[in-house]
Design a protein around this motif. Structure first.
Motif, PDB file in Angstrom:
ATOM      1  N   PRO A  54      16.719   4.744  10.107  1.00  0.00           N
ATOM      2  CA  PRO A  54      15.499   4.393   9.374  1.00  0.00           C
ATOM      3  C   PRO A  54      15.419   2.898   9.077  1.00  0.00           C
ATOM      4  O   PRO A  54      16.386   2.267   8.650  1.00  0.00           O
ATOM      5  CB  PRO A  54      15.623   5.203   8.079  1.00  0.00           C
ATOM      6  CG  PRO A  54      16.486   6.358   8.441  1.00  0.00           C
ATOM      7  CD  PRO A  54      17.475   5.810   9.436  1.00  0.00           C
ATOM      8  N   SER A  55      14.225   2.335   9.325  1.00  0.00           N
ATOM      9  CA  SER A  55      13.980   0.929   9.029  1.00  0.00           C
ATOM     10  C   SER A  55      12.476   0.734   8.898  1.00  0.00           C
ATOM     11  O   SER A  55      11.694   1.592   9.294  1.00  0.00           O
ATOM     12  CB  SER A  55      14.533   0.027  10.141  1.00  0.00           C
ATOM     13  OG  SER A  55      13.856   0.269  11.366  1.00  0.00           O
ATOM     14  N   PRO A  74      12.570   9.423  -4.512  1.00  0.00           N
ATOM     15  CA  PRO A  74      12.557  10.381  -3.402  1.00  0.00           C
ATOM     16  C   PRO A  74      13.735  10.128  -2.465  1.00  0.00           C
ATOM     17  O   PRO A  74      14.223   8.992  -2.329  1.00  0.00           O
ATOM     18  CB  PRO A  74      11.222  10.111  -2.703  1.00  0.00           C
ATOM     19  CG  PRO A  74      10.392   9.389  -3.691  1.00  0.00           C
ATOM     20  CD  PRO A  74      11.332   8.628  -4.560  1.00  0.00           C
ATOM     21  N   LYS A  75      14.161  11.193  -1.791  1.00  0.00           N
ATOM     22  CA  LYS A  75      15.317  11.108  -0.906  1.00  0.00           C
ATOM     23  C   LYS A  75      14.935  11.601   0.482  1.00  0.00           C
ATOM     24  O   LYS A  75      14.233  12.608   0.630  1.00  0.00           O
ATOM     25  CB  LYS A  75      16.464  11.945  -1.468  1.00  0.00           C
ATOM     26  CG  LYS A  75      17.759  11.864  -0.665  1.00  0.00           C
ATOM     27  CD  LYS A  75      18.875  12.625  -1.369  1.00  0.00           C
ATOM     28  CE  LYS A  75      20.195  12.490  -0.616  1.00  0.00           C
ATOM     29  NZ  LYS A  75      21.295  13.200  -1.327  1.00  0.00           N
ATOM     30  N   LEU A  76      15.407  10.894   1.484  1.00  0.00           N
ATOM     31  CA  LEU A  76      15.257  11.328   2.868  1.00  0.00           C
ATOM     32  C   LEU A  76      16.625  11.736   3.391  1.00  0.00           C
ATOM     33  O   LEU A  76      17.578  10.942   3.336  1.00  0.00           O
ATOM     34  CB  LEU A  76      14.701  10.194   3.735  1.00  0.00           C
ATOM     35  CG  LEU A  76      14.753  10.422   5.259  1.00  0.00           C
ATOM     36  CD1 LEU A  76      13.882  11.598   5.673  1.00  0.00           C
ATOM     37  CD2 LEU A  76      14.359   9.152   6.009  1.00  0.00           C
ATOM     38  N   ILE A  77      16.726  12.950   3.860  1.00  0.00           N
ATOM     39  CA  ILE A  77      17.917  13.396   4.584  1.00  0.00           C
ATOM     40  C   ILE A  77      17.562  13.342   6.059  1.00  0.00           C
ATOM     41  O   ILE A  77      16.767  14.161   6.556  1.00  0.00           O
ATOM     42  CB  ILE A  77      18.348  14.804   4.145  1.00  0.00           C
ATOM     43  CG1 ILE A  77      18.634  14.805   2.642  1.00  0.00           C
ATOM     44  CG2 ILE A  77      19.573  15.259   4.928  1.00  0.00           C
ATOM     45  CD1 ILE A  77      18.902  16.175   2.065  1.00  0.00           C
ATOM     46  N   ASP A 121      12.514   1.062   1.414  1.00  0.00           N
ATOM     47  CA  ASP A 121      12.893   0.738   0.035  1.00  0.00           C
ATOM     48  C   ASP A 121      12.435   1.799  -0.958  1.00  0.00           C
ATOM     49  O   ASP A 121      12.952   1.850  -2.087  1.00  0.00           O
ATOM     50  CB  ASP A 121      12.289  -0.610  -0.373  1.00  0.00           C
ATOM     51  CG  ASP A 121      12.937  -1.777   0.348  1.00  0.00           C
ATOM     52  OD1 ASP A 121      14.015  -1.584   0.932  1.00  0.00           O
ATOM     53  OD2 ASP A 121      12.345  -2.881   0.351  1.00  0.00           O
ATOM     54  N   GLN A 122      11.510   2.623  -0.564  1.00  0.00           N
ATOM     55  CA  GLN A 122      10.979   3.646  -1.474  1.00  0.00           C
ATOM     56  C   GLN A 122      11.822   4.916  -1.487  1.00  0.00           C
ATOM     57  O   GLN A 122      11.520   5.839  -2.249  1.00  0.00           O
ATOM     58  CB  GLN A 122       9.540   3.989  -1.087  1.00  0.00           C
ATOM     59  CG  GLN A 122       8.591   2.806  -1.117  1.00  0.00           C
ATOM     60  CD  GLN A 122       8.505   2.171  -2.484  1.00  0.00           C
ATOM     61  OE1 GLN A 122       8.432   2.868  -3.499  1.00  0.00           O
ATOM     62  NE2 GLN A 122       8.520   0.846  -2.526  1.00  0.00           N
ATOM     63  N   PHE A 123      12.888   4.966  -0.650  1.00  0.00           N
ATOM     64  CA  PHE A 123      13.680   6.184  -0.513  1.00  0.00           C
ATOM     65  C   PHE A 123      15.165   5.898  -0.610  1.00  0.00           C
ATOM     66  O   PHE A 123      15.645   4.842  -0.180  1.00  0.00           O
ATOM     67  CB  PHE A 123      13.412   6.847   0.850  1.00  0.00           C
ATOM     68  CG  PHE A 123      12.174   7.696   0.879  1.00  0.00           C
ATOM     69  CD1 PHE A 123      12.242   9.066   0.699  1.00  0.00           C
ATOM     70  CD2 PHE A 123      10.930   7.108   1.047  1.00  0.00           C
ATOM     71  CE1 PHE A 123      11.105   9.843   0.706  1.00  0.00           C
ATOM     72  CE2 PHE A 123       9.780   7.880   1.056  1.00  0.00           C
ATOM     73  CZ  PHE A 123       9.863   9.260   0.880  1.00  0.00           C
ATOM     74  N   LEU A 142       0.832  -1.208   0.000  1.00  0.00           N
ATOM     75  CA  LEU A 142       0.000   0.000   0.000  1.00  0.00           C
ATOM     76  C   LEU A 142       0.861   1.251   0.000  1.00  0.00           C
ATOM     77  O   LEU A 142       0.548   2.245  -0.670  1.00  0.00           O
ATOM     78  CB  LEU A 142      -0.934   0.005   1.214  1.00  0.00           C
ATOM     79  CG  LEU A 142      -1.975  -1.109   1.300  1.00  0.00           C
ATOM     80  CD1 LEU A 142      -2.804  -0.958   2.573  1.00  0.00           C
ATOM     81  CD2 LEU A 142      -2.883  -1.100   0.069  1.00  0.00           C
ATOM     82  N   TYR A 143       1.964   1.198   0.756  1.00  0.00           N
ATOM     83  CA  TYR A 143       2.849   2.356   0.826  1.00  0.00           C
ATOM     84  C   TYR A 143       3.528   2.603  -0.523  1.00  0.00           C
ATOM     85  O   TYR A 143       3.671   3.754  -0.951  1.00  0.00           O
ATOM     86  CB  TYR A 143       3.892   2.146   1.923  1.00  0.00           C
ATOM     87  CG  TYR A 143       4.826   3.312   2.098  1.00  0.00           C
ATOM     88  CD1 TYR A 143       4.385   4.496   2.704  1.00  0.00           C
ATOM     89  CD2 TYR A 143       6.141   3.255   1.655  1.00  0.00           C
ATOM     90  CE1 TYR A 143       5.236   5.570   2.864  1.00  0.00           C
ATOM     91  CE2 TYR A 143       7.005   4.328   1.816  1.00  0.00           C
ATOM     92  CZ  TYR A 143       6.538   5.480   2.424  1.00  0.00           C
ATOM     93  OH  TYR A 143       7.391   6.551   2.570  1.00  0.00           O
ATOM     94  N   ALA A 144       3.931   1.536  -1.195  1.00  0.00           N
ATOM     95  CA  ALA A 144       4.552   1.689  -2.517  1.00  0.00           C
ATOM     96  C   ALA A 144       3.586   2.372  -3.485  1.00  0.00           C
ATOM     97  O   ALA A 144       3.979   3.275  -4.254  1.00  0.00           O
ATOM     98  CB  ALA A 144       4.982   0.327  -3.060  1.00  0.00           C
ATOM     99  N   GLN A 145       2.316   1.973  -3.440  1.00  0.00           N
ATOM    100  CA  GLN A 145       1.305   2.625  -4.289  1.00  0.00           C
ATOM    101  C   GLN A 145       1.109   4.079  -3.875  1.00  0.00           C
ATOM    102  O   GLN A 145       0.943   4.967  -4.730  1.00  0.00           O
ATOM    103  CB  GLN A 145      -0.016   1.871  -4.175  1.00  0.00           C
ATOM    104  CG  GLN A 145       0.019   0.440  -4.685  1.00  0.00           C
ATOM    105  CD  GLN A 145      -1.226  -0.345  -4.278  1.00  0.00           C
ATOM    106  OE1 GLN A 145      -2.208   0.216  -3.809  1.00  0.00           O
ATOM    107  NE2 GLN A 145      -1.170  -1.658  -4.444  1.00  0.00           N
ATOM    108  N   HIS A 146       1.128   4.321  -2.582  1.00  0.00           N
ATOM    109  CA  HIS A 146       0.961   5.672  -2.049  1.00  0.00           C
ATOM    110  C   HIS A 146       2.071   6.601  -2.554  1.00  0.00           C
ATOM    111  O   HIS A 146       1.800   7.711  -3.033  1.00  0.00           O
ATOM    112  CB  HIS A 146       0.972   5.602  -0.518  1.00  0.00           C
ATOM    113  CG  HIS A 146       0.926   6.917   0.176  1.00  0.00           C
ATOM    114  ND1 HIS A 146      -0.200   7.712   0.230  1.00  0.00           N
ATOM    115  CD2 HIS A 146       1.883   7.585   0.876  1.00  0.00           C
ATOM    116  CE1 HIS A 146       0.045   8.804   0.928  1.00  0.00           C
ATOM    117  NE2 HIS A 146       1.309   8.754   1.333  1.00  0.00           N
TER     118      HIS A 146
END
Length: 438
Positions: A97-98, A79-82, A103-105, A8-12
């Motif tokens: 982060p875990s 997308p990138k998370l700093i 995997d989406q970032f 669901l998160y991947a689709q989001h």
């Protein structure tokens, strides 16, 4: 639960990337930069207020405690998370982060707020962040074209968001059950609040808003948050407006109870509950929310007449403003990452505003309902001294049974609130469904 959320998160995220592409194109921006924000410092002190993350940041990431971090999106790129993980022995350092979402970032870990700012891309940037506290070196511009587009589309919840809202509803209803039990046991407002927090397994700062826990006359104060430490000599009624959180998403739930033996007030609660459920059943595509609010006034006028409070037609009670004395707030509001979520008045994805109906200044939504929207439905009837005194001075006062009003005044008031999803068919009542399993 996290295993179920991963697809669901991947689709989001795919949906958010599509929206961001269109939003950035409106202003010819190269990058979308969203600050998690930083804590506000208390005046003349070296302590901070509890941290509240930027809802735009939470829309992309389930990180409610990542101050100083940034979400960066550049069209065509992942997308990138700093992520700020400070070297700090004064406070608990956030874990690396875990989880189902990483995997989406692409994730970069830094150790200071300044390092996070230095890691941001250059170019024409849309920076979405609160103006206070300001972030040195990357001040917010919150471009209206971008923000309006993102706010408009945030009204339509993805399946991932719906899953978290169901979770937040389960947290809230579980705690509501504990609060009712504490009321029945004769606890004070403070004691009920402690029972609520324990059952929710959330601190007051983690809840989506400050709980309203009112016994007896306190139910007439719409935003009562005093928490008396001593139980009243006699508990007649109990109004609780309290929710729960799930990864930043909110539930907003209100229930009203009568003490054992207070049959007339219980009958009034039952009538408001039936009316509330009828309004929730109308949360369907194409329904004007202001029209539903006006309809609620007419139905509640019939409730007042049924219970002997007024002696006039529903039409007269609404036109004369009598119903606004007993029901002085709006029917509800959008809900999601914020309790009073964005875009409730927005005319379209480019901005604009749809005005409230005349005579209803506290309505918090004026849009037509569409699939994917989640709104609260929270009618109420109250016996508020200030408003009753104003009504006494009006011509309509002759059609009020003031003895009946005096009989109900010691109970304060009634509010019943559910969170309801507009779908392609029948509405989904998140609150009633959660109560059914708690």
């Amino acid at each position: 639960m996290s295993h179920d959320l991963a697809p669901l998160y991947a689709q989001h995220i795919a949906t958010l990337r599509q929206r961001a592409d269109k939003a950035l194109a409106l202003g010819n921006f190269d990058h979308l930069l969203i600050a998690a924000s930083t804590p506000l410092r208390k005046y003349l002190d070296d302590q901070d207020y509890p941290f509240v993350a930027n809802p735009h940041f939470l829309h992309w990431l389930p990180l409610t405690n990542a101050p100083g971090s940034w979400m960066v999106y550049t069209p065509g790129n992942k997308p990138k998370l700093i992520f700020v993980q400070p070297h700090d022995y004064w406070h608990v350092v956030p874990d690396a982060p875990s989880g189902y979402w990483v995997d989406q970032f692409d994730i970069t870990v830094v150790h200071t707020f300044a390092e996070a700012v230095d890691a941001l891309p250059k170019g024409h940037r849309a920076v979405i962040a609160p103006e206070c506290p300001s972030i040195h070196g990357v001040e917010a511009n919150n471009p209206p074209a971008v923000v309006n587009y993102l706010h408009w589309h945030r009204s339509y919840k993805t399946p991932y968001e719906l899953a978290l809202m169901r979770q937040a509803s389960r947290v809230g209803t579980r705690a509501h059950r504990a609060a009712e039990k504490a009321f029945r046991a004769g606890e004070s407002e403070f004691g009920i609040q402690m029972a609520y927090l324990a059952a929710a397994a959330q601190t007051a700062a983690e809840l989506p808003y400050a709980n309203i826990v009112g016994l007896n006359e306190h139910g007439a104060v719409l935003h009562y948050t005093n928490f008396d430490r001593t139980p009243p000599k006699q508990s007649r009624s109990f109004l609780i407006d309290a929710g729960g959180s799930a990864s930043g998403y909110a539930s907003d739930i209100t229930r009203t109870y009568a003490a054992t033996g207070h049959h007339e007030f219980q009958a009034l609660i039952d009538s408001v509950d039936r009316a509330q459920q009828s309004f929730a059943a109308k949360v369907k595509a194409g329904q004007s929310y202001p029209d539903l609010h006006i309809h609620a006034h007419h139905v509640l006028a019939d409730v007042l007449r049924e219970h002997g409070v007024i002696r006039m037609s529903a039409e007269s009670a609404v036109q004369s403003g009598v119903t606004s004395t007993f029901f002085p707030h709006g029917l509800g509001h959008p809900i999601g990452l914020q309790v009073h979520d964005v875009a409730g008045f927005q005319a379209n994805e480019h901005g604009g505003s749809i005005p409230r109906p005349e005579g209803h200044p506290y309505l918090r939504m004026t849009r037509v309902l569409e699939p994917g929207m989640i709104v609260t439905i929270e009618p109420g009837l109250y016996f508020i001294d200030m408003l009753l005194e104003e009504l006494r001075a009006k011509p309509a006062a002759k059609d009020i049974d003031w003895a009946k009003v005096e009989a109900f005044r010691p109970y304060g008031g009634i509010r019943i609130e559910d969170d309801v999803v507009c779908t392609d068919s029948e509405p989904e009542n998140l609150t009633r469904n959660a109560f059914a399993v708690n």
